[in-house]
Write an enzyme that holds these catalytic residues in place. Structure first.
Site, PDB file in Angstrom:
ATOM      1  CG  HIS A 243      -7.315   2.852   0.616  1.00 25.12           C
ATOM      2  ND1 HIS A 243      -6.664   3.290   1.742  1.00 25.12           N
ATOM      3  CD2 HIS A 243      -6.395   2.156  -0.099  1.00 25.12           C
ATOM      4  CE1 HIS A 243      -5.403   2.872   1.707  1.00 25.12           C
ATOM      5  NE2 HIS A 243      -5.210   2.175   0.612  1.00 25.12           N
TER       6      HIS A 243
ATOM      7  CB  CYS B   8      -0.889  -0.010   1.249  1.00 24.87           C
ATOM      8  SG  CYS B   8      -1.944   1.453   1.383  1.00 24.87           S
TER       9      CYS B   8
ATOM     10  CG  HIS C  51      -5.517  -2.244  -1.299  1.00 18.67           C
ATOM     11  ND1 HIS C  51      -4.574  -2.834  -0.478  1.00 18.67           N
ATOM     12  CD2 HIS C  51      -5.281  -0.910  -1.218  1.00 18.67           C
ATOM     13  CE1 HIS C  51      -3.829  -1.888   0.077  1.00 18.67           C
ATOM     14  NE2 HIS C  51      -4.221  -0.714  -0.361  1.00 18.67           N
ATOM     15  CD  GLU C  52      -6.576   1.359  -4.291  1.00 17.90           C
ATOM     16  OE1 GLU C  52      -6.778   2.349  -3.565  1.00 17.90           O
ATOM     17  OE2 GLU C  52      -5.486   0.759  -4.316  1.00 17.90           O
TER      18      GLU C  52
END
Ligand code: ZN
Length: 180
Positions: free
Chosen positions: A153, A107, A149-150
């Site tokens: 976020h 990351c 993953h995004e």
């Protein structure tokens, strides 16, 4: 323009992104700047929170020469991953398969930290593009992992949250060093 990347410890990384209802010239520029910033840092994905903006906006670009395999399905048919690169995801929603896959992940807000994490084997994404046109695809491999993953976020979730307490403990010194 290259933007400063927010590192772990900044509270913006814990903020849920606001829904994007209108694409202004400023937002288009932000998406372009995020792509430039991500490529310069040699990442494959970047969320708005990582440049200090809590918005439902993320960019992904899997390089054509990536050593890690990605898969893409459009309308249920397997398609060329490069045909949708680079991606700007606005207000994404995802569905993750129960089947999981273990692989390594980094990351840009945690420089120098790579961890093995289970993610959904395949993910279905519904999102809007920069013209707010609804689009969808399914992805696996590195692209599927980047999407998950995004998406995290955009909801204030970080990859270290997915670790067991024991594994997080082992990384504590490295993580605290980033916080500074
Ligand atoms: Zn990240």
């Amino acid at each position: 323009m290259i933007l400063p990347i927010v590192k772990y410890g900044d509270p913006v990384l814990r903020q849920r992104g606001a829904t994007v209802g209108k694409v202004t010239p400023e937002l288009r520029q932000l998406a372009r700047d995020m792509l430039d910033t991500m490529r310069k840092a040699e990442g494959v994905g970047l969320a708005a929170q990582q440049v200090g903006r809590a918005l439902q906006l993320a960019v992904i670009d899997i390089p054509a020469d990536s050593k890690r395999k990605s898969r893409l399905w459009l309308g249920g048919k397997e398609a060329d991953v490069q045909s949708i690169m680079p991606l700007t995801l606005i207000n994404p929603q995802i569905e993750i398969t129960k089947k999981k896959e273990l692989d390594n992940e980094g990351c840009l807000s945690f420089p120098g930290i790579n961890i093995d994490l289970n993610r959904g084997f395949r993910v279905k994404v519904r999102y809007q593009d920069l013209d707010l046109i609804p689009r969808e695809f399914e992805a696996g491999g590195l692209l599927g992992r980047a999407v998950q993953h995004e998406f995290d976020h955009l909801h204030g979730v970080l990859f270290i949250d997915k670790l067991s307490a024991a594994d997080r403990g082992k990384l504590r010194d490295k993580i605290e060093a980033i916080r500074g």
